[in-house]
Design a protein around this motif. Structure first.
Motif, short mmCIF file in Angstrom:
data_model
loop_
_atom_site.label_atom_id
_atom_site.label_comp_id
_atom_site.label_asym_id
_atom_site.label_seq_id
_atom_site.Cartn_x
_atom_site.Cartn_y
_atom_site.Cartn_z
N LEU A 1 -26.50 19.03 -22.65
CA LEU A 1 -26.00 18.60 -23.54
C LEU A 1 -24.46 19.15 -23.25
CD1 LEU A 1 -28.04 19.15 -26.68
CD2 LEU A 1 -28.20 17.36 -24.98
N GLU A 2 -23.34 18.41 -24.14
CA GLU A 2 -22.26 18.55 -23.73
C GLU A 2 -21.53 19.95 -24.08
OE1 GLU A 2 -19.75 15.98 -26.42
OE2 GLU A 2 -17.94 16.54 -25.35
N HIS A 3 -21.96 20.76 -24.88
CA HIS A 3 -21.62 21.93 -25.18
C HIS A 3 -22.55 22.99 -24.74
CE1 HIS A 3 -18.36 20.10 -26.91
NE2 HIS A 3 -19.02 19.51 -28.01
N LYS B 1 -23.77 13.45 -24.38
CA LYS B 1 -22.78 13.38 -25.58
C LYS B 1 -23.19 14.40 -26.59
CE LYS B 1 -18.26 11.32 -26.69
NZ LYS B 1 -17.76 12.74 -26.61
N GLU B 2 -22.39 15.17 -27.32
CA GLU B 2 -22.82 15.79 -28.75
C GLU B 2 -21.68 14.96 -29.61
OE1 GLU B 2 -23.02 19.89 -29.03
OE2 GLU B 2 -23.96 20.24 -27.03
N ARG C 1 -27.98 25.37 -34.48
CA ARG C 1 -27.88 24.33 -33.35
C ARG C 1 -29.47 23.89 -33.35
NH1 ARG C 1 -24.84 22.59 -29.32
NH2 ARG C 1 -25.91 21.96 -27.37
N THR D 1 -30.61 22.26 -23.70
CA THR D 1 -30.15 21.81 -24.82
C THR D 1 -29.12 22.79 -25.68
OG1 THR D 1 -31.83 22.54 -25.77
CG2 THR D 1 -31.89 20.30 -25.30
N GLY E 1 -20.22 19.30 -32.37
CA GLY E 1 -21.38 20.20 -31.72
C GLY E 1 -22.58 19.60 -32.51
N ALA E 2 -23.77 19.71 -31.66
CA ALA E 2 -24.86 19.32 -32.20
C ALA E 2 -25.29 19.88 -33.46
CB ALA E 2 -25.97 19.52 -31.29
N ASN F 1 -28.87 10.63 -29.10
CA ASN F 1 -28.12 10.56 -27.79
C ASN F 1 -29.12 10.96 -26.97
OD1 ASN F 1 -26.10 9.74 -29.19
ND2 ASN F 1 -24.86 11.69 -29.02
N MET G 1 -27.38 13.71 -32.66
CA MET G 1 -27.58 14.47 -31.20
C MET G 1 -29.00 14.15 -30.45
SD MET G 1 -26.36 16.83 -29.14
CE MET G 1 -27.07 15.68 -27.83
#
Lengths: 323, 288
Positions: free
Chosen positions: A222-224, A271-272, A74, A202, A276-277, A287, A284
């Protein structure tokens, strides 16, 4: 970035996708070897993968998101610095004898705006991780951050914090030098700042260790990524007396961006890229940059008093009780 | 009889014997208490008369919020506030039990609606806002109610220019409220920031035990931080630290006495001297 060429490590739940992809490759190879046309089959399989992928990533369970948030590849703080900032000058040390590498900070420029950028740092190799203590700060890290907050306040720099930590480090020196006090002081002093403060979780946002950088005018995730009071494993071993119940605890703790948005704990979910990032750090970062720049604009023109009041009322309103 | 059978039988006998012991202890338990520290049998009455401090070894037993208030406030001066704030279950949290059933059990055990009692009292005539946590209610964990009541009483102190004292006793954040409980750390610290700016005295008294989210928020940002004798105070739990650093910690690690050596607290007070010390501190900070 070096990492881009590296193969992405596949998570357990993603394996079915890669099985189909392997099959496609195999068919392509057989087709080339034997001159038999498998195009229609290949096309069908590719369509299937696409649909499957979409379904899988759109309906990720909290526990699957947790694994994405913890993915060893990540993007970390320095990756974001690389993609987001035109300039970044790191400022070291707490001025009391220590420079905690788990928290990095410095003055930076984002789309021409000067800011103070501070974040927790996780490594991508064992060597890096040993250096930054796996992203788990000591009290001295929080005190370095506090020094930089005060610096930013003096020079009217908006403060951006990027958070990805399993929590503040539970060690002997940490206790002796006041881990609790260091975090608590940051919470209190962040409330007083007269510049816009924006926090983004993050990756992992675990407990007081994350909050110690996140008493901000705006908190995004972040999304996830996830944000929680205790790691699901810790919660499972305390409440269920069984750390293998972590999956159940993950659901119960409501740690995903959408849940947190609903409880008013975060203001925005960023949004990722698909999967995922770590599949596309650059996308990423773009965004993230877009959200950061927009957020900075939101607070432009607000007076120090208005900024403090907005921040205070935001945290004052948190909590659910009957009366 | 196989060897396993023999072990099983022996285990059952031991369990049965233990149950019998408990039974015997129960009848004694009404009158006698065992000191956790020096293991001496103490008549309960003696212990109560000695402010729940072991007369042999000075071990300070945990005491409840109401008892604590009686010990430090002038007679009949305590006026409880914000009792109407009660817990609910925002996340529909269920572990091995549901959160509401844990709340019920905690209420039955402690007689309280949540882990803190707040209000005003006089301490040797000086009006003070106080918040007292109670470990008996779900380990003194901080959820929305604890955060809200502490914030409100400190807001009251701010508005009425009163000195304030918080007695902590907490295992940390309330997991059943997840991130909402985490945010109580921010909320309570924000109001302390306002007290600082208004230059109003804010004292924290850390009592056995104070850990986690309370240590990392309102507990350790007092203008003066006092610890009660023998109290264990820390951010992370002892076991977590031992597992992380893979070594045994010193026996006195995370005790009030250890933290005093590390410069983390101002001083240690014995229970019998608590009221007098607090009263003097308030007097010295507020006299014109």
């Amino acid at each position: 970035m070096k990492e881009e060429n590296k193969k992405v490590q596949i998570l357990e739940f993603e394996k079915p996708i890669y099985k189909i992809q392997d099959k496609i490759e195999e068919l392509k190879k057989t087709s080339a070897d034997t001159n038999i046309n498998y195009d229609s089959e290949i096309k069908k399989l590719e369509e299937q993968t696409k649909i499957y992928k979409k379904e899988l990533y759109q309906k990720l369970e909290p526990y699957q998101k947790l694994q994405i948030a913890r993915h060893p590849q990540r993007p970390n703080f320095m990756d974001y610095v690389h993609f987001i900032c035109e300039d970044f000058i790191e400022l070291h040390g707490d001025r009391h004898g220590f420079d905690d590498k788990a928290i990095i900070g410095g003055v930076a420029s984002i789309e021409g705006r000067a800011v103070m950028l501070i974040g927790t740092m996780k490594g991508k190799s064992t060597k890096e991780n040993l250096e930054c203590n796996f992203g788990m700060p000591q009290p001295q890290g929080y005190r370095k951050a506090l020094r930089l907050f005060e610096h930013a306040n003096r020079f009217n720099l908006p403060i951006i914090t990027l958070i990805d930590t399993m929590g503040a480090y539970p060690g002997m020196m940490a206790e002796e030098t006041g881990q609790g006090e260091a975090i608590a002081t940051n919470l209190k002093e962040m409330a007083k700042l007269e510049v816009p403060t924006i926090a983004v979780v993050t990756g992992e946002g675990c407990s007081g260790g994350a909050l110690g950088l996140a008493v901000s005018n705006k908190v995004m995730i972040l999304e996830h990524a996830y944000y929680t009071v205790i790691s699901p494993e810790g919660c499972a071993s305390i409440l269920w007396k069984d750390s293998s119940m972590a999956r159940v605890a993950t659901d119960a703790l409501k740690i995903t961006g959408d849940d947190l948005l609903q409880y008013g704990i975060v203001d925005e979910v960023i949004k990722e890229p698909t999967g995922g990032a770590h599949y596309n750090a650059q996308e990423m970062a773009q965004n993230l940059k877009k959200s950061l720049v927009e957020s900075l604009k939101e607070f432009e023109g607000m007076s120090p008093e208005e900024l403090r009041n907005q921040r205070y009322s935001k945290f004052r309103a948190m909590g659910v009780f009957a009366q | 009889m196989t060897l396993t059978d023999w072990f099983n039988k022996r285990k059952m006998q031991q369990i049965a014997a233990r149950d019998n012991d408990v039974h015997i202890d129960d009848s004694i338990g009404k009158l006698w208490t065992l000191c956790y520290n020096c293991s001496s049998q103490l008549p309960k009455k003696d212990l109560e008369n000695n402010l729940m401090v072991c007369p042999n070894c000075d071990y300070h037993f945990r005491i409840g919020a109401r008892q604590r208030i009686d010990l430090i406030s002038d007679k009949d001066s305590f006026c409880e506030m914000y009792q109407e704030i009660k817990p609910c279950d925002p996340l529909n949290f269920v572990d091995t039990q549901s959160y509401p059933s844990r709340q019920e059990a905690a209420h039955a055990k402690s007689g309280l609606d949540d882990a803190v009692v707040v209000g005003t009292c006089t301490i040797e005539g000086q009006k003070t806002a106080i918040a007292v946590m109670d470990f008996e209610y779900m380990g003194g964990s901080m959820g929305s109610v604890v955060g809200e009541k502490i914030t409100r009483i400190l807001e009251y102190a701010l508005l009425n220019k009163l000195p304030s004292i918080v007695f902590t006793a907490s295992g940390g954040a309330r997991m059943q409220e997840s991130a909402l409980s985490l945010m109580q750390m921010a909320k309570t610290s924000c109001i302390v920031a306002k007290l600082n700016e208004a230059k109003l005295l804010y004292i924290t008294v850390l009592t056995e035990p104070t850990f986690g989210g309370v240590t990392a928020s309102f507990g350790t940002i007092g203008d003066i931080i006092i610890a009660e004798k023998g109290a264990r105070i820390g951010f992370a739990g002892r076991r977590v630290i031992e597992q992380t650093i893979r070594q045994k910690l010193p026996a006195d690690f995370q005790t009030a006495e250890y933290l005093l050596k590390c410069g983390q607290i101002d001083f240690i007070v014995e229970r019998k001297d608590m009221k007098e010390k607090l009263s003097k501190l308030i007097y010295l900070h507020t006299k014109k």
